[in-house]
Design an enzyme around this catalytic site. Structure first.
Site, PDB file in Angstrom:
ATOM      1  N   SER A 144       0.834  -1.200   0.000  1.00 59.49           N
ATOM      2  CA  SER A 144       0.000   0.000   0.000  1.00 59.49           C
ATOM      3  C   SER A 144       0.869   1.251   0.000  1.00 59.49           C
ATOM      4  CB  SER A 144      -0.906   0.018   1.230  1.00 59.49           C
ATOM      5  OG  SER A 144      -1.616   1.235   1.291  1.00 59.49           O
ATOM      6  N   HIS A 157      -0.688  -1.015  -4.548  1.00 59.62           N
ATOM      7  CA  HIS A 157      -2.044  -0.603  -4.166  1.00 59.62           C
ATOM      8  C   HIS A 157      -2.034   0.894  -3.871  1.00 59.62           C
ATOM      9  CE1 HIS A 157      -6.125  -1.421  -2.764  1.00 59.62           C
ATOM     10  NE2 HIS A 157      -5.895  -0.587  -1.770  1.00 59.62           N
ATOM     11  N   ASP A 173      -4.266   3.996  -2.730  1.00 59.95           N
ATOM     12  CA  ASP A 173      -5.507   4.448  -2.092  1.00 59.95           C
ATOM     13  C   ASP A 173      -5.733   5.927  -2.342  1.00 59.95           C
ATOM     14  OD1 ASP A 173      -6.563   2.121  -0.723  1.00 59.95           O
ATOM     15  OD2 ASP A 173      -4.800   2.229   0.570  1.00 59.95           O
ATOM     16  N   MET A 181      -8.224   8.864  -1.336  1.00 59.88           N
ATOM     17  CA  MET A 181      -9.241   9.181  -0.327  1.00 59.88           C
ATOM     18  C   MET A 181      -9.638  10.646  -0.437  1.00 59.88           C
ATOM     19  SD  MET A 181      -7.875   6.893   2.899  1.00 59.88           S
ATOM     20  CE  MET A 181      -6.358   7.794   3.163  1.00 59.88           C
ATOM     21  N   HIS A 233      -7.451   2.238  -5.867  1.00 57.69           N
ATOM     22  CA  HIS A 233      -8.628   2.036  -5.010  1.00 57.69           C
ATOM     23  C   HIS A 233      -9.237   3.396  -4.682  1.00 57.69           C
ATOM     24  CE1 HIS A 233     -10.029   0.580  -0.743  1.00 57.69           C
ATOM     25  NE2 HIS A 233     -11.055   0.835  -1.553  1.00 57.69           N
ATOM     26  N   MET A 239     -11.537   5.514  -2.807  1.00 59.76           N
ATOM     27  CA  MET A 239     -12.384   5.666  -1.626  1.00 59.76           C
ATOM     28  C   MET A 239     -12.961   7.081  -1.663  1.00 59.76           C
ATOM     29  SD  MET A 239     -10.394   3.606   1.388  1.00 59.76           S
ATOM     30  CE  MET A 239      -8.720   3.979   0.915  1.00 59.76           C
ATOM     31  N   MET A 291     -12.852  -5.118   2.185  1.00 55.41           N
ATOM     32  CA  MET A 291     -12.195  -4.387   3.260  1.00 55.41           C
ATOM     33  C   MET A 291     -12.278  -5.222   4.533  1.00 55.41           C
ATOM     34  SD  MET A 291     -11.000  -1.661   1.911  1.00 55.41           S
ATOM     35  CE  MET A 291     -10.413  -0.975   3.485  1.00 55.41           C
ATOM     36  N   GLY A 296     -10.213   4.177   5.822  1.00 57.38           N
ATOM     37  CA  GLY A 296      -9.936   5.565   6.137  1.00 57.38           C
ATOM     38  C   GLY A 296      -8.659   5.801   6.902  1.00 57.38           C
ATOM     39  N   PHE A 297      -8.186   4.783   7.617  1.00 60.61           N
ATOM     40  CA  PHE A 297      -6.970   4.931   8.414  1.00 60.61           C
ATOM     41  C   PHE A 297      -6.128   3.666   8.319  1.00 60.61           C
ATOM     42  CE2 PHE A 297     -10.271   7.426  10.557  1.00 60.61           C
ATOM     43  CZ  PHE A 297      -9.687   8.676  10.559  1.00 60.61           C
ATOM     44  N   GLY A 298      -4.812   3.832   8.334  1.00 63.45           N
ATOM     45  CA  GLY A 298      -3.911   2.696   8.356  1.00 63.45           C
ATOM     46  C   GLY A 298      -3.696   2.201   9.774  1.00 63.45           C
ATOM     47  N   GLY A 299      -3.076   1.045   9.888  1.00 69.09           N
ATOM     48  CA  GLY A 299      -2.678   0.539  11.194  1.00 69.09           C
ATOM     49  C   GLY A 299      -3.769  -0.106  12.017  1.00 69.09           C
ATOM     50  N   ASP A 315      -7.928  -6.043   2.203  1.00 68.83           N
ATOM     51  CA  ASP A 315      -7.232  -4.809   2.567  1.00 68.83           C
ATOM     52  C   ASP A 315      -7.617  -4.416   3.978  1.00 68.83           C
ATOM     53  OD1 ASP A 315      -6.054  -2.328   2.763  1.00 68.83           O
ATOM     54  OD2 ASP A 315      -7.180  -1.404   1.129  1.00 68.83           O
ATOM     55  N   GLY A 316      -6.625  -4.473   4.880  1.00 68.19           N
ATOM     56  CA  GLY A 316      -6.852  -4.032   6.246  1.00 68.19           C
ATOM     57  C   GLY A 316      -6.336  -5.024   7.261  1.00 68.19           C
ATOM     58  N   GLY A 317      -5.286  -4.643   7.975  1.00 72.71           N
ATOM     59  CA  GLY A 317      -4.741  -5.506   9.012  1.00 72.71           C
ATOM     60  C   GLY A 317      -4.039  -6.740   8.481  1.00 72.71           C
ATOM     61  N   GLY A 332       0.414  -2.698   4.207  1.00 74.88           N
ATOM     62  CA  GLY A 332       1.025  -1.382   4.339  1.00 74.88           C
ATOM     63  C   GLY A 332       2.255  -1.396   5.210  1.00 74.88           C
TER      64      GLY A 332
END
Length: 221
Positions: A9, A34, A36, A38, A67, A69, A138, A143-146, A176-178, A198
């Site tokens: 990411s 990837h 993003d 936003m 992507h 968003m 998702m 909206g937020f990383g981490g 995508d996510g975690g 990411g």
């Protein structure tokens, strides 16, 4: 289903060293990036747009997985295609006429994908699944990383993979996510084959991180 891929990411990269880091992920065997986008409305954060993508496109041979968003993505499909996107992903929740937007992406000569937020049911895909190259699930609220992977999404991945196979389709599932060294094997076993990562890539030694993620997901074996 296509190949298994790690898709680093761009949001987690060091923007002072983008060119250098993209070269490093390519040397480590990565094929996808990837990206993003936003808008501060569909999600709280604002990232970057066409000029940044166009700039890095000149220096990279990676497959740009863009992507969006953002609300009303149909306003900018042609612009992102012209900037260098290889695949354009839109959120079902952000499109009033999802089928039309997917057609628009195809008309630009790009691969088309649809994204679903964690609480969005798979039935949203009933009339478009045969028209997409990929579904992005998702696995955190965008909206937020981490953020940490939502365990409830594992069953959703399994259900989607079963549906794709029942229909005899060749559709990728991206998550995508975690996604990190603790979760990549879980999502692969559930049926995903594209893994957005990411900080799990860009945090620390990039090459070693990619090699370890690839090993855990058994990519290339």
């Amino acid at each position: 289903m296509g190949k298994y891929e790690i898709a680093p990411s761009m949001l987690s990269a060091d923007f002072n060293r983008l060119g250098e880091q993209f070269q490093e992920i390519e040397r480590a065997g990565v094929n996808w990036l990837h990206v993003d986008v936003m808008d501060g409305q569909f999600v709280p954060s604002v990232s970057f747009g066409m000029p940044v993508i166009k700039s890095i496109r000149k220096e990279s041979k990676l497959f740009f997985d863009v992507h969006l968003m953002m609300v009303q993505p149909e306003r900018y499909i042609q612009d992102f295609a012209d900037a260098g996107a290889d695949m354009i992903t839109v959120h079902a929740e952000a499109c009033t006429h999802l089928d039309r937007v997917l057609q628009q992406i195809r008309q630009c000569g790009k691969k088309a994908a649809v994204a679903l937020n964690p609480a969005t049911p798979l039935c949203v895909l009933d009339y478009v699944l045969e028209k997409v190259d990929m579904v992005l699930l998702m696995t955190v609220n965008p909206g937020f990383g981490g953020q940490s992977y939502l365990e409830s999404c594992t069953g959703k991945i399994q259900q989607l993979r079963r549906r794709i196979e029942e229909l005899g389709l060749s559709v990728d599932i991206e998550v995508d996510g975690g996604i990190n060294k603790s979760t990549v094997r879980t999502v692969k076993e559930a049926g995903a084959n594209i893994f957005v990562a990411g900080s799990a890539v860009f945090g620390g030694n990039i090459t070693e991180n990619i090699q370890e993620l690839s090993k855990l997901a058994e990519i290339g074996r």
